[in-house]
Design an enzyme around this catalytic site. Sequence first.
Site, PDB file in Angstrom:
ATOM      1  N   CYS A   1      -1.940   9.374   2.741  1.00 56.11           N
ATOM      2  CA  CYS A   1      -1.491   8.718   1.545  1.00 56.11           C
ATOM      3  C   CYS A   1      -2.523   8.983   0.332  1.00 56.11           C
ATOM      4  O   CYS A   1      -2.149   8.986  -0.656  1.00 56.11           O
ATOM      5  CB  CYS A   1      -1.282   7.047   1.556  1.00 56.11           C
TER       6      CYS A   1
ATOM      7  N   GLU B   1       0.900  -1.292   0.043  1.00 58.87           N
ATOM      8  CA  GLU B   1       0.139  -0.113  -0.055  1.00 58.87           C
ATOM      9  C   GLU B   1       0.867   1.265  -0.104  1.00 58.87           C
ATOM     10  O   GLU B   1       1.564   1.751   1.043  1.00 58.87           O
ATOM     11  CB  GLU B   1      -0.812  -0.094   1.301  1.00 58.87           C
TER      12      GLU B   1
END
Length: 480
Positions: free
Chosen positions: A254, A220
């Site tokens: 993110c 991720e």
Amino acid sequence: MVSMIDNLPHLPMHALFDAQFQSSRVQVDVPLALRRDRLKRLRQIIENRSSDLAAAVQADFGVRSAHLTEVADIFVLRAMLTHLNKHLPRWMKPVKVSTPVYLQPAAAHIHRQPLGVVGVISPWNYPIQLAFGPAATALAAGNRVMLKPSELTPITSALMAELVHASFEADEFCVIQGDAGVAAQFAGLPFDHLFFTGSTAVGRKVAAEAANNLTPTTLELGGKSPCIVDASVDLNDAAVKIAHGKLLNAGQTCIAPDYLLLPKGREAAFEKAFAAAVARLFPKIAGNPDYASIQNDRHFARHHALLADAVDKGATLKVIDPQGESATSADPATRQMAPVLVYGAKAGMRVMEEEIFGPILPVLTYDKLDEAIELINARPRPLALYWFGTNKSARDKVLANTVSGGVSVNDTLMHIAHENLPFGGVGESGWGSYHGHAGFLRFTHEKSVLTQSSMGMGHLFYPPYGPRFEQVTSMLKRML
């Protein structure tokens, strides 16, 4: 089942891995009751010690509101654990599949089993959610878990280790603390699966370490997530949602919008709407407990270096500070950095080449939607994409002609909170998804099982081949 070892988190990392590995091989099948018990113990940690965890995050950041930790870490975990617990009985069941005519009357199903030992390397920006979220999903799938939290949030990491080791046997779930060198050793363990959340640069290193053991990975990562504002947009509504997505945790997210694509000629109107949105969300920057610090001095200096590089290469900066101060940070000691719009951003500037991870928003303009799409597609595929507007054909064109890990339409960030939507990247923004059913399957081995009937006709395909074989294959050709 009795643990194979005492609860000894002080054992060397390799010894802890060996204990989990052996336990996972002794107890291959992990019953529903035990999985739910592990989820219950994890939930008790976040429910009983949420205020302590929030205080630890605050101490690691400098300024990080307990309310922010509640909504972005604890609430998300609570929703995830509830969803896992509710759906786990159905997800664990064998899945019957239809059998093709040439194999009938055999029966077939998919048998779902734990992978074994899952390693989780988590980041500092949401240090509770991004550590316990993957761990919870792996535990729900019946795995043993080793967690390596970030060394940049040492107080939070130490508290998580204390709480986990008080609630779990070391061969169920344990926490390994240490610096980047420890993380590299951790990534080199022969896990049955390794889950990493962090930057693309570090993700490459983790993948290389894991490859030595052929360890499957979920990465991720980050990337530069674009935000497209369509000509049909209500700018005031969009600006609030963009400001929230960009400034939550001071941009250290993110999936925060990394750059804005705006119809040419709307710059002044957007700046006015964005400034009003910032003032609404954060009436002041310096000393505001709701506005997070940049996490450390190195990142704080990096953000100022990004801005200096942009100015040197021709960009214009607009500091959005409701208090009217001109500096990009009111106090370097608190590292609370005011939002900055960057006009004239272009290729070659660091703000357009690196993931920003802070309250800096480059503003690019376009004449036609095709220009915005081409700009996005010329870059590595992003973790998230955002689109604002009411023109459905323009929306559908963007969705059909771009590839990203996930999308929120007329909002930012919210797709990550939907437990029925897989969350993950694509290309340089990562691979593999988790959350909900997708996460359960990511940490599960789906074993194919065919049960042959006593009336099975497989022998018709055995040698020696001759007229009978020709008749059977001729018949099947007509059927298939």
